[in-house]
Design an enzyme around this catalytic site. Sequence first.
Site: not given
Ligand code: GNR
Ligand code: NI
Length: 174
Positions: A46, A51, A94-95, A136-137, A140
């Site tokens: 995601g 980001q 998270c990236l 999660h997104e 952000h």
């Molecule tokens: O790559 C991602 N893996 C992930 C694993 C578990 C819960 C959420 C994520 S999102 C993350 C990519 C990211 O940072 N998206 O904002």
């Molecule tokens: Ni993230």
Amino acid sequence: MTIRKILTEPDPFLRQKSSNVEEVNDEVRSLMDDMLETMYDAPGIGLAAIQIGIPKRIIVIDLSKKDEKKNPLYFVNPEILDKSNDDASYEEGCLSVPNQFAEISRPDTCTVKFLDYNGKEKILEAKGLLATCIQHEMDHLEGILFIDYLSKLKKSMIIKKLSKQKKTLERIVV
Ligand code: GNR
Ligand code: NI
């Protein structure tokens, strides 16, 4: 399509609240194409526009496995209509918080309303990893990172580590 640079914590940009997209036009679609390419390259499942430094309410997600057909999902101006009372916990990464992982508990299912790649309004009932990823997104978009759910100590240890790594990288570059 262009692979963009992913911002990492600590970066004040990541704490900014993103604003709604007025219209899903070619410029927005081109941004979504770049986001998808950046996400595949990382690789991640995601990515939110903030980001890559763009404070707009745009998310891309693809949960397909390596050898499977790609299945990109695009969410513009997403809104949560409903969340389950039951929680599920996943090991999240998270990236923008590189190489750090933690079990995070969130509602197990959620119903989300959004505009798709063509600007068409859609409603999706998500569960499991997709529900987790959407939440999660969407965090952000509010400037929230998964480490904000950890204890103060764990969170500060992670931020300290990432700051140090950034300083070392700067020294190498300079
Ligand atoms: O790559 C991602 N893996 C992930 C694993 C578990 C819960 C959420 C994520 S999102 C993350 C990519 C990211 O940072 N998206 O904002
Ligand atoms: Ni993230």
